[in-house]
Design an enzyme around this catalytic site. Structure first.
Site, PDB file in Angstrom:
ATOM      1  N   HIS A   1     -18.237  26.910 -29.785  1.00 41.77           N
ATOM      2  CA  HIS A   1     -18.352  27.315 -31.183  1.00 41.77           C
ATOM      3  C   HIS A   1     -17.071  27.040 -31.957  1.00 41.77           C
ATOM      4  O   HIS A   1     -16.854  27.592 -33.030  1.00 41.77           O
ATOM      5  CB  HIS A   1     -18.751  28.797 -31.261  1.00 41.77           C
ATOM      6  CG  HIS A   1     -20.136  29.003 -30.745  1.00 41.77           C
ATOM      7  ND1 HIS A   1     -21.227  29.167 -31.558  1.00 41.77           N
ATOM      8  CD2 HIS A   1     -20.616  29.009 -29.471  1.00 41.77           C
ATOM      9  CE1 HIS A   1     -22.309  29.282 -30.812  1.00 41.77           C
ATOM     10  NE2 HIS A   1     -21.975  29.196 -29.542  1.00 41.77           N
TER      11      HIS A   1
ATOM     12  N   GLU B   1       1.857  15.438 -16.493  1.00 45.98           N
ATOM     13  CA  GLU B   1       3.199  14.998 -16.079  1.00 45.98           C
ATOM     14  C   GLU B   1       3.131  13.877 -15.052  1.00 45.98           C
ATOM     15  O   GLU B   1       4.067  13.092 -14.919  1.00 45.98           O
ATOM     16  CB  GLU B   1       3.980  16.174 -15.472  1.00 45.98           C
ATOM     17  CG  GLU B   1       4.785  16.917 -16.513  1.00 45.98           C
ATOM     18  CD  GLU B   1       5.756  17.929 -15.926  1.00 45.98           C
ATOM     19  OE1 GLU B   1       6.459  18.555 -16.712  1.00 45.98           O
ATOM     20  OE2 GLU B   1       5.822  18.106 -14.693  1.00 45.98           O
TER      21      GLU B   1
ATOM     22  N   LYS C   1      15.190  18.155 -23.247  1.00 48.49           N
ATOM     23  CA  LYS C   1      16.262  18.973 -22.653  1.00 48.49           C
ATOM     24  C   LYS C   1      17.621  18.503 -23.158  1.00 48.49           C
ATOM     25  O   LYS C   1      18.470  19.299 -23.558  1.00 48.49           O
ATOM     26  CB  LYS C   1      16.228  18.862 -21.123  1.00 48.49           C
ATOM     27  CG  LYS C   1      15.083  19.599 -20.475  1.00 48.49           C
ATOM     28  CD  LYS C   1      15.354  19.676 -18.981  1.00 48.49           C
ATOM     29  CE  LYS C   1      14.144  20.015 -18.172  1.00 48.49           C
ATOM     30  NZ  LYS C   1      14.325  19.801 -16.747  1.00 48.49           N
TER      31      LYS C   1
HETATM   32  O1  PA5 Z   1       6.662  19.481 -12.124  1.00 46.10           O
HETATM   33  C1  PA5 Z   1       7.834  19.648 -12.369  1.00 46.10           C
HETATM   34  O2  PA5 Z   1       8.726  19.289 -11.583  1.00 46.10           O
HETATM   35  C2  PA5 Z   1       8.310  20.359 -13.633  1.00 46.10           C
HETATM   36  O3  PA5 Z   1       7.271  20.612 -14.502  1.00 46.10           O
HETATM   37  C3  PA5 Z   1       9.007  21.661 -13.285  1.00 46.10           C
HETATM   38  O4  PA5 Z   1       8.112  22.483 -12.584  1.00 46.10           O
HETATM   39  C4  PA5 Z   1       9.520  22.394 -14.520  1.00 46.10           C
HETATM   40  O5  PA5 Z   1      10.215  21.531 -15.356  1.00 46.10           O
HETATM   41  C5  PA5 Z   1      10.434  23.543 -14.105  1.00 46.10           C
HETATM   42  O6  PA5 Z   1      11.541  23.051 -13.418  1.00 46.10           O
HETATM   43  P1  PA5 Z   1      12.460  23.972 -12.517  1.00 46.10           P
HETATM   44  O7  PA5 Z   1      11.628  24.585 -11.463  1.00 46.10           O
HETATM   45  O8  PA5 Z   1      13.480  23.040 -11.979  1.00 46.10           O
HETATM   46  O9  PA5 Z   1      13.069  25.014 -13.421  1.00 46.10           O
END
Ligand code: PA5
Length: 428
Positions: A303, A282, A417
């Site tokens: 393996h 990310e 989303k």
């Molecule tokens: O790193 C990030 O910000 C995202 O991966 C969030 O952790 C993930 O989308 C979950 O979001 P939230 O905590 O708002 O539900």
């Protein structure tokens, strides 16, 4: 600090090595808070802030849960679950819930919409006492919100509305969001995901620490070590292991190594690798560039994926994590008739076998044209966990800045989303 060995990568460097001046600039950008996403660099002081702030309340909530619950359901996705899951698997066991212990089972829900997975958790809790820790920084993520509905209804059925309120803990933004607003109006206990810390950098906040403490992990030890690590990782020199890791992987990426596989010989490391994949994936995969983070679990995957690693397209680099001391002792038994011909190993510690296998695998992969980076943490305990978390967070931020992207946003996640909410609202 972790130790890093890049001797297995050097022969792939070409005429010039990694450009540490770029890493040095990235380091300055990060610490001067002058780069893109600077408003999300609060993780640099997070352990100190938690020690001075929420730590006591986290410890006391964990003690209460250990006293009144046989199970904790942690509801969250991405950065709101992977760190705690990784820590519990690594430091307690991947089979934690199956072990005899004096701490509650910990179930992770809300990281998907599988009816089978949610129903199975309900079945496994049975009629036992439980508490729910719902974690969402934004408070509006669909998957955890749907699971939360299910477990909140279960709590209300079992304990009544007032009893349920005492068994819900919300970890969310300090000021805003649906979860924040509901928690305030319902009077649920609350912990904070700090404004200046993104989800994937939040494991050392209540997000990770509360479930870890419930599972019996010494979170004070984790935090103390993390304070020291983050201080030490501010070393402005090419001796800094985070500089070396960031510099080497970016250099290799520039030479066509588009995929990095993170490998470990400890099955308990599997979710650390999942946490690492989110952290780097990310943070770096944007604007059409980025190293694709993948993971393998050795020896098992030797393996299955071993053939591809050794012999497939040469776009890979490999990073192998080991622990100097795993804390486990087991010797190869002696066999009277030696039918398998392995008596030459009788009496040898499995740990020693693992060390040799690790070297042998690295040697073969390097020969097969896969650059190898070896990272060694001290022990598979609270300190080793903190060392790895701080090292990878720091390297990730530096590496992303070196590649020219904002490490702290995730605009790409919004696409699914948007589509999902549109289709769910429009469904027949
Ligand atoms: O790193 C990030 O910000 C995202 O991966 C969030 O952790 C993930 O989308 C979950 O979001 P939230 O905590 O708002 O539900």
């Amino acid at each position: 600090m972790v130790k890093i060995d890049i001797s297995g990568a050097k022969e792939f460097f070409g005429p010039t090595g990694p450009d540490f001046s770029k890493v040095s600039n990235a380091h300055r950008t990060l610490f001067e808070r002058s780069g893109e996403g600077a408003e999300y660099t609060g993780w640099l002081e997070l352990p100190e802030r938690v020690k001075a702030g929420e730590l006591k309340a986290i410890l006391s909530a964990a003690a209460r849960i250990r006293g009144n619950s046989e199970a904790l359901v942690v509801i969250g996705i991405g950065g709101s679950y992977l760190g705690a899951k990784a820590a519990i698997d690594l430091l307690r066991s991947p089979n934690y819930n199956m072990k005899k212990k004096d701490t509650p089972d910990v179930f992770f829900a809300g990281n998907g919409v599988s009816p089978a997975a949610i129903s199975e958790i309900i079945e496994l809790i049975g009629d036992r006492d439980f508490t729910v820790n719902v974690i969402s920084k934004s408070g509006g993520t669909l998957e955890p919100a749907l699971s939360f509905r299910v477990f909140k209804a279960l709590l209300e059925k079992k304990y009544g509305a007032a009893g349920a309120k005492r068994r819900i803990i919300a970890t969310t933004d300090a000021q805003r969001g649906i979860l924040h607003d509901t928690a305030v109006s319902e009077g649920w206990e609350r912990f904070i995901v700090p404004n200046d810390v993104g989800g994937r950098f939040s494991v050392l906040s209540a997000v990770g620490l509360l479930p870890m403490a419930v599972a019996g992990i010494d979170i004070e030890k984790v935090l103390n070590c993390a304070v020291r690590e983050l201080h030490d990782l501010d070393l402005r020199s090419s001796e800094n292991p985070a500089w070396i890791y960031a510099g080497v992987r970016q250099h290799l990426y520039g030479l066509g190594r588009q995929i990095e596989i993170l490998a470990c010989f400890e099955p308990s490391f599997r979710f650390m690798a999942e946490w690492w994949k989110q952290l780097f994936g990310e943070s770096e995969g944007k604007n059409g560039i980025g190293i694709y983070p993948a993971s393998v679990e050795f020896s098992a995957d030797l393996h299955s994926m071993g053939q591809f690693i050794q012999d497939g397209p040469r776009r890979l680099m490999e990073t192998v994590v080991s622990f100097e001391d795993d804390g486990a002792e087991l010797k190869v038994p002696f066999e009277l008739r030696d039918r398998d011909g392995l008596n030459y190993l009788a009496g040898v510690q499995f740990g020693e076998v693992q060390r040799i296998v690790t070297k042998a695998v690295a040697g073969a992969h390097i020969k097969g044209d896969v650059p190898n980076i070896a990272i060694t943490a001290s022990r598979r305990d609270e300190e080793g966990f903190a060392e790895l978390v701080c090292f990878f967070e720091m390297s990730c931020a530096l590496s992303a800045y070196v590649s020219g992207v904002n490490p702290f946003n995730q605009p790409g996640v919004e696409a699914y989303k948007k589509n999902m909410f549109k289709m769910l609202q429009e469904r027949e």
